[in-house]
Enzyme design. Structure first.
Site, PDB file in Angstrom:
ATOM      1  N   ASN A 164      -7.960  -2.966  14.033  1.00  0.00           N
ATOM      2  CA  ASN A 164      -9.565  -3.035  13.499  1.00  0.00           C
ATOM      3  C   ASN A 164      -9.684  -4.146  12.523  1.00  0.00           C
ATOM      4  O   ASN A 164     -10.615  -4.091  11.893  1.00  0.00           O
ATOM      5  CB  ASN A 164     -10.060  -1.658  13.093  1.00  0.00           C
ATOM      6  CG  ASN A 164      -9.343  -1.402  11.926  1.00  0.00           C
ATOM      7  OD1 ASN A 164      -8.286  -1.776  11.456  1.00  0.00           O
ATOM      8  ND2 ASN A 164      -9.803  -0.261  11.171  1.00  0.00           N
ATOM      9  N   ASP A 192       0.710  -1.169  -0.040  1.00  0.00           N
ATOM     10  CA  ASP A 192       0.062   0.074   0.009  1.00  0.00           C
ATOM     11  C   ASP A 192       0.693   1.296   0.027  1.00  0.00           C
ATOM     12  O   ASP A 192       2.065   1.227   0.168  1.00  0.00           O
ATOM     13  CB  ASP A 192      -1.049   0.121   1.444  1.00  0.00           C
ATOM     14  CG  ASP A 192      -0.232  -0.533   2.720  1.00  0.00           C
ATOM     15  OD1 ASP A 192      -0.955  -0.869   3.604  1.00  0.00           O
ATOM     16  OD2 ASP A 192       0.958  -0.662   2.768  1.00  0.00           O
ATOM     17  N   HIS A 203      -7.770  -4.519   9.866  1.00  0.00           N
ATOM     18  CA  HIS A 203      -7.245  -4.383   8.377  1.00  0.00           C
ATOM     19  C   HIS A 203      -6.207  -4.955   8.011  1.00  0.00           C
ATOM     20  O   HIS A 203      -5.071  -5.073   8.999  1.00  0.00           O
ATOM     21  CB  HIS A 203      -7.507  -2.748   8.381  1.00  0.00           C
ATOM     22  CG  HIS A 203      -6.149  -1.988   8.830  1.00  0.00           C
ATOM     23  ND1 HIS A 203      -6.052  -1.169   9.833  1.00  0.00           N
ATOM     24  CD2 HIS A 203      -4.975  -2.092   8.346  1.00  0.00           C
ATOM     25  CE1 HIS A 203      -5.026  -0.651  10.251  1.00  0.00           C
ATOM     26  NE2 HIS A 203      -3.989  -1.207   9.150  1.00  0.00           N
ATOM     27  N   GLU A 221      -9.628  -1.630   4.948  1.00  0.00           N
ATOM     28  CA  GLU A 221     -10.543  -1.376   6.285  1.00  0.00           C
ATOM     29  C   GLU A 221     -11.609  -1.957   6.508  1.00  0.00           C
ATOM     30  O   GLU A 221     -12.314  -2.824   5.432  1.00  0.00           O
ATOM     31  CB  GLU A 221     -11.065   0.415   6.331  1.00  0.00           C
ATOM     32  CG  GLU A 221      -9.670   1.286   6.470  1.00  0.00           C
ATOM     33  CD  GLU A 221      -8.942   1.342   7.595  1.00  0.00           C
ATOM     34  OE1 GLU A 221      -9.079   0.130   8.545  1.00  0.00           O
ATOM     35  OE2 GLU A 221      -8.179   2.322   7.823  1.00  0.00           O
TER      36      GLU A 221
HETATM   37  C1  GLP Z   1      -0.590  -0.081   8.629  1.00  0.00           C
HETATM   38  C2  GLP Z   1      -0.095  -0.851   7.344  1.00  0.00           C
HETATM   39  C3  GLP Z   1      -0.485  -2.357   7.485  1.00  0.00           C
HETATM   40  C4  GLP Z   1       0.062  -2.670   8.829  1.00  0.00           C
HETATM   41  C5  GLP Z   1      -0.587  -1.977   9.956  1.00  0.00           C
HETATM   42  C6  GLP Z   1      -0.279  -2.673  11.200  1.00  0.00           C
HETATM   43  O1  GLP Z   1      -1.977   0.257   8.656  1.00  0.00           O
HETATM   44  N1  GLP Z   1      -0.769  -0.460   6.150  1.00  0.00           N
HETATM   45  O2  GLP Z   1       0.242  -3.085   6.355  1.00  0.00           O
HETATM   46  O3  GLP Z   1      -0.181  -4.153   9.143  1.00  0.00           O
HETATM   47  O4  GLP Z   1      -0.307  -0.904   9.759  1.00  0.00           O
HETATM   48  O5  GLP Z   1       0.970  -2.236  11.716  1.00  0.00           O
HETATM   49  P1  GLP Z   1       1.883  -2.592  12.935  1.00  0.00           P
HETATM   50  O6  GLP Z   1       2.659  -3.697  12.458  1.00  0.00           O
HETATM   51  O7  GLP Z   1       3.029  -1.542  13.191  1.00  0.00           O
HETATM   52  O8  GLP Z   1       0.959  -2.889  13.848  1.00  0.00           O
END
Ligand code: GLP
Length: 253
Positions: A132, A63, A134, A139
């Site tokens: 949440n 992304d 995602h 989302e």
């Molecule tokens: C962001 C990224 C996701 C990632 C999420 C959780 O939203 N777009 O790809 O999985 O954060 O991040 P973390 O691994 O820091 O909890």
């Protein structure tokens, strides 16, 4: 579904890196789907320790924010350059990130989806999961067969990602994200989850109903899923995931 439970984030990084290293040894031009956020960082750090020749490995980012200026340190293009491309010694020409700065982000999303297919698809898609539920920036409410597209970020996601910006006001409101249908086309999904704050959402993703309400639940639809979690994140897993959690006393070499 294969689940590895290890003591801490260093362990999840080592186990996930071992899985990636095995794929790359068997396919030196493997296509990796790379994730941002904190969970994959120990994976990239551990993979670098394998001292593999990764110069032929190709990578697609999950992304990218829409609207950040080129070179913004928190653009995923820059995050991937620092944390993945440079750390692992990938060829920058073989690393792709959605064009979040494009004049027409919707067309950029369509082109990105096509580029992944044209590249032969992703061999292993590295994933984290948001609080949440995602994955990437899909989302809650994302269609299970969605393609790469422009998505509006949930406020909870913007708040969570504000830690990388001066304030939540600086966090973009939109992104380009690989869709759930796009992600499911990867040949293997490798989800890395750390921390007690992810225990509830991980259990919901693996044990709950497959639903757009919890995008991470699409993992239940994929034939080759590996989840690597630390003990805190795995606290609410009880084996119903169709696989007894494998408790690895020490990370795989
Ligand atoms: C962001 C990224 C996701 C990632 C999420 C959780 O939203 N777009 O790809 O999985 O954060 O991040 P973390 O691994 O820091 O909890």
């Amino acid at each position: 579904m294969e689940i590895f439970v290890v003591p801490d984030a260093a362990g999840t990084g080592a186990v996930a890196a071992g899985i990636l290293a095995a794929v790359i040894r068997s396919k030196p031009d493997a296509v990796l789907g790379v994730a941002t956020g904190s969970s994959p960082i120990p994976v990239y750090e551990a993979l670098a320790e394998h001292r593999l020749d990764l110069s032929r490995v190709r990578a697609f980012a999950l992304d990218e924010y829409v609207g950040l200026p080129a070179g913004h340190p928190q653009s995923y293009a820059e995050v991937v350059r620092r944390e993945v491309t440079e750390r692992l010694g990938l060829d920058p020409a073989l690393v792709s990130v959605p064009a979040g700065g494009a004049d027409d982000p919707h067309r950029a999303a369509d082109l990105y989806d096509a580029a992944i297919r044209a590249g032969g698809g992703v061999d292993v898609q590295i994933l984290g999961i948001g609080h949440n539920g995602h994955i990437a920036f899909n989302e809650p409410g994302s269609e299970l067969d969605s393609r790469t597209r422009v998505e509006v970020l949930a406020e909870r996601t913007r708040q969570a990602n504000a830690r990388y910006f001066r304030s939540v006001g600086d966090v973009p409101t939109k992104c380009i994200t690989q869709g759930l249908g796009t992600i499911l086309e990867a040949r293997q999904l490798l989800m890395v989850v750390n921390g007690a704050d992810k225990a509830e959402v991980l259990a919901a993703a693996l044990n709950g109903p497959v639903s757009p309400g919890c995008p991470g639940s699409v993992l239940q639809l994929h034939p080759h899923v590996t989840v690597v979690a630390d003990e805190a994140a795995a606290m609410q897993l009880d084996g119903r995931e169709g696989q007894v959690a494998v408790r690895v006393a020490a990370p795989c070499a």
